[in-house]
Scaffold this active site. Structure first.
Site, PDB file in Angstrom:
ATOM      1  N   ASP A   1      -2.226   8.315  -6.181  1.00  0.00           N
ATOM      2  CA  ASP A   1      -0.903   7.683  -6.120  1.00  0.00           C
ATOM      3  C   ASP A   1       0.038   8.186  -7.214  1.00  0.00           C
ATOM      4  O   ASP A   1       1.135   8.673  -6.909  1.00  0.00           O
ATOM      5  CB  ASP A   1      -1.030   6.156  -6.139  1.00  0.00           C
TER       6      ASP A   1
ATOM      7  N   GLY B   1       0.819  -1.212   0.000  1.00  0.00           N
ATOM      8  CA  GLY B   1       0.000   0.000   0.000  1.00  0.00           C
ATOM      9  C   GLY B   1       0.850   1.258   0.000  1.00  0.00           C
ATOM     10  O   GLY B   1       0.393   2.327   0.391  1.00  0.00           O
ATOM     11  N   LEU B   2       2.110   1.146  -0.446  1.00  0.00           N
ATOM     12  CA  LEU B   2       2.986   2.324  -0.497  1.00  0.00           C
ATOM     13  C   LEU B   2       3.272   2.721  -1.952  1.00  0.00           C
ATOM     14  O   LEU B   2       4.257   3.381  -2.250  1.00  0.00           O
ATOM     15  CB  LEU B   2       4.297   2.058   0.266  1.00  0.00           C
ATOM     16  N   SER B   3       2.409   2.264  -2.843  1.00  0.00           N
ATOM     17  CA  SER B   3       2.453   2.662  -4.254  1.00  0.00           C
ATOM     18  C   SER B   3       3.702   2.214  -5.000  1.00  0.00           C
ATOM     19  O   SER B   3       4.304   2.994  -5.748  1.00  0.00           O
ATOM     20  CB  SER B   3       2.281   4.179  -4.394  1.00  0.00           C
TER      21      SER B   3
HETATM   22  C1  GLA Z   1      -5.484   3.074  -3.336  1.00  0.00           C
HETATM   23  C2  GLA Z   1      -5.814   3.796  -4.642  1.00  0.00           C
HETATM   24  C3  GLA Z   1      -5.912   5.304  -4.433  1.00  0.00           C
HETATM   25  C4  GLA Z   1      -6.855   5.642  -3.271  1.00  0.00           C
HETATM   26  C5  GLA Z   1      -6.509   4.803  -2.041  1.00  0.00           C
HETATM   27  C6  GLA Z   1      -7.491   4.993  -0.914  1.00  0.00           C
HETATM   28  O1  GLA Z   1      -4.215   3.422  -2.908  1.00  0.00           O
HETATM   29  O2  GLA Z   1      -4.823   3.521  -5.603  1.00  0.00           O
HETATM   30  O3  GLA Z   1      -6.331   5.921  -5.620  1.00  0.00           O
HETATM   31  O4  GLA Z   1      -8.188   5.496  -3.645  1.00  0.00           O
HETATM   32  O5  GLA Z   1      -6.448   3.425  -2.350  1.00  0.00           O
HETATM   33  O6  GLA Z   1      -7.419   6.289  -0.419  1.00  0.00           O
END
Ligand code: GLA
Length: 384
Positions: free
Chosen positions: A170, A122-124
Site C-alpha cells: 500500500d 480497503g482503498l488505502s
Molecule cells: C492489506 C495490506 C497489504 C496487503 C493486502 C492484501 O491491504 O495492507 O499489505 O497484504 O491487505 O493483499
C-alpha cells in the site's frame, strides 16, 4: 470545487494567507496479487484518483498542527517527541517518529488535510495519509525524497506506531504510482514495472458498503499460517515455492496451511500472467486471471465475505464485464471489475441495482483512473 481547491480555500480562511505548499497522495486499488506482499511475492496495484490533499506552510518550530476536514477536528504535536494517543493524528505522529528514528532533523508545519479516499474501504486511506504526512515533513525539512525508502518508512510507522501489521504494497504504490498505469511490484526486492491497462477498458471499484472489524486479527492469522506453511516446506517464504514444489511438498502440510499456500503460490503465477496479458493488451486474459484470483481468495485463503461474493457475481453477469474479484485484505470493503470502456455507464447503474436487490447494503461505485504517486508542490498556487 476540487478537493485541491477546497483545502487551499480552507487554509486561507484559517491562516489568512495562501499556503506555501501542497501535497497530493493517492489511494490505491490492487488489480491482482492479494495477500502475496508479505510472502515476498508479486502484486499489481494502481494508484487511483481518490486522494489525500494537504495545504500547508512551514513553522519556525518543531510543532505540527493539522486540521482535518474529514473529522472537522484539529490536532497538534511536537515532531521531536510525539506521544502515542488514538485517532487520525497517529498517522502523522507515527511518520514523525519513524523519520526521527532514521536520524532526520524535522521542522514543524501547519495546514489543512482533506481526503476523497473512502475510509476503511480497503482503498488505502491510511497509506495515502501517511505518505502525504511524510511528504509534507520531508518538504518542510529539506529532506531529499526517496520514494521507495519513504514507502518502507511509512510501512514501519504503521507496523510499529499504529500496530497494524500490513505489508509494503500500500505505501509503495501510493508512493511510486504511475499516471495511466498499474505497477507490477516484486515484493522481495521492491523492483517495479509499469504496465498499461488493456486498451478500451476501465477499472470500476465496487464498494459493498460493508466494513468488518475482524480484518486485523484474521489478517495476522493468515500471515502466521503462511509463515507456518513456508517453515513446513523448508523455505524462507512462500515466494520460493512453485506449483510443482507445492504438489511434492503438500504431504508436509496440514489442510489449512496447504490451502493458504495454494492460494499464495497460484496468486503469484496469476499476477505474472496478468501483467503479461496487460502488456499484450489482452483484456480477456486479464479478466480470467481476476476471476480465478477471487475463487482462490474465497475458497483457499478464505478472506472473502458473502457481500463480496454477491457483488462479484452481480458484476460478472453484466454485459461488458471482463472479470471481477474482491480487492484488498478482504472480509468486507471493495471488489473491482474490469469493464469495456463503452459499457461502463450502464454497468455502473445496473451493478448497483442488482447488488442492492441481492443484499441489504447500499453500494458505492467508483470509476477510477490510474494516477501518479505522492507529489509535493512547493509553489502551491501555480500547481495543477
Ligand atoms: C492489506 C495490506 C497489504 C496487503 C493486502 C492484501 O491491504 O495492507 O499489505 O497484504 O491487505 O493483499
Amino acid at each position: 470545487m476540487s478537493l485541491r481547491d477546497h483545502v487551499i480555500t480552507r487554509f486561507v480562511e484559517h491562516h489568512g494567507e495562501s499556503p506555501s505548499a501542497l501535497v497530493r497522495a493517492p489511494g490505491r486499488v490492487n488489480l491482482i496479487g492479494e495477500h502475496t506482499d508479505y510472502n515476498e511475492g508479486f502484486v499489481l496495484p494502481m494508484a487511483i484518483d481518490r486522494e489525500c490533499w494537504i495545504a500547508l506552510r512551514p513553522r519556525n518550530d518543531t510543532r505540527v498542527r493539522i486540521h482535518s476536514l474529514l473529522h472537522d477536528e484539529s490536532m497538534e504535536f511536537d515532531v521531536t517527541a510525539p506521544e502515542p494517543g488514538s485517532g487520525w493524528a497517529e498517522y502523522p505522529k507515527g511518520v514523525a517518529w519513524a523519520m526521527t528514528e532514521d536520524g532526520h532533523a524535522l521542522n514543524g508545519w501547519e495546514g489543512i488535510v482533506g481526503s476523497s479516499v473512502p475510509l476503511g474501504a480497503g482503498l488505502s486511506s491510511s497509506a495515502s495519509f501517511t505518505l502525504a504526512s511524510a511528504r509534507a515533513l520531508a518538504g518542510v525539512s529539506d529532506i531529499s525524497w526517496d520514494p521507495v525508502a519513504m514507502a518502507k518508512l511509512c510501512q514501519r510507522a504503521e507496523n510499529h506506531w499504529l500496530g497494524v501489521h500490513c505489508g509494503v504494497m500500500d505505501p509503495l504504490i501510493c508512493s511510486v504510482g504511475r499516471e495511466g498505469q498499474a505497477v507490477l511490484i516484486d515484493c522481495r526486492n521492491l523492483d517495479q514495472r509499469p504496465v498499461p491497462l488493456p486498451p478500451d477498458t476501465g477499472i470500476v471499484i465496487l464498494d459493498t458498503g460493508t466494513r468488518r472489524g475482524l480484518v486485523g486479527s484474521a489478517y495476522n492469522e493468515r500471515r502466521n499460517q503462511c509463515e507456518q506453511a513456508a517453515r513446513a516446506l523448508g523455505v524462507e517464504s512462500l515466494r520460493d515455492i512453485s506449483d510443482e514444489d507445492l504438489e511434492k511438498g503438500s504431504i508436509h502440510l496440514e489442510a489449512v496451511p496447504l490451502r493458504r499456500a495454494r492460494h499464495v503460490v497460484g496468486e503469484n503465477t496469476r499476477t505474472l500472467e496478468a501483467a503479461r496479458a496487460m502488456q499484450a493488451g489482452d483484456a480477456e486474459r486479464l479478466g480470467s486471471c481476476m476471476n480465478a484470483s477471487h475463487q482462490s481468495l474465497r475458497d483457499d485463503f478464505e478472506v472473502s465475505s458473502h457481500e463480496l461474493d454477491v457483488m462479484v457475481e452481480c458484476a460478472r453477469g453484466l454485459s461488458g464485464c471482463l472479470g471481477a474479484r474482491m480487492t484488498g485484505a478482504g472480509f468486507g470493503g471493495c471488489a473491482l471489475a474490469l469493464v469495456e470502456a463503452a459499457a461502463i455507464p450502464a454497468f455502473c447503474e445496473e451493478v448497483a441495482q442488482r447488488y442492492t436487490q441481492a443484499s441489504n447494503f447500499q453500494p458505492q461505485v467508483h470509476v477510477c483512473r490510474a494516477r501518479a504517486g505522492v507529489e509535493w508542490f512547493p509553489d502551491a498556487v501555480s500547481s495543477r
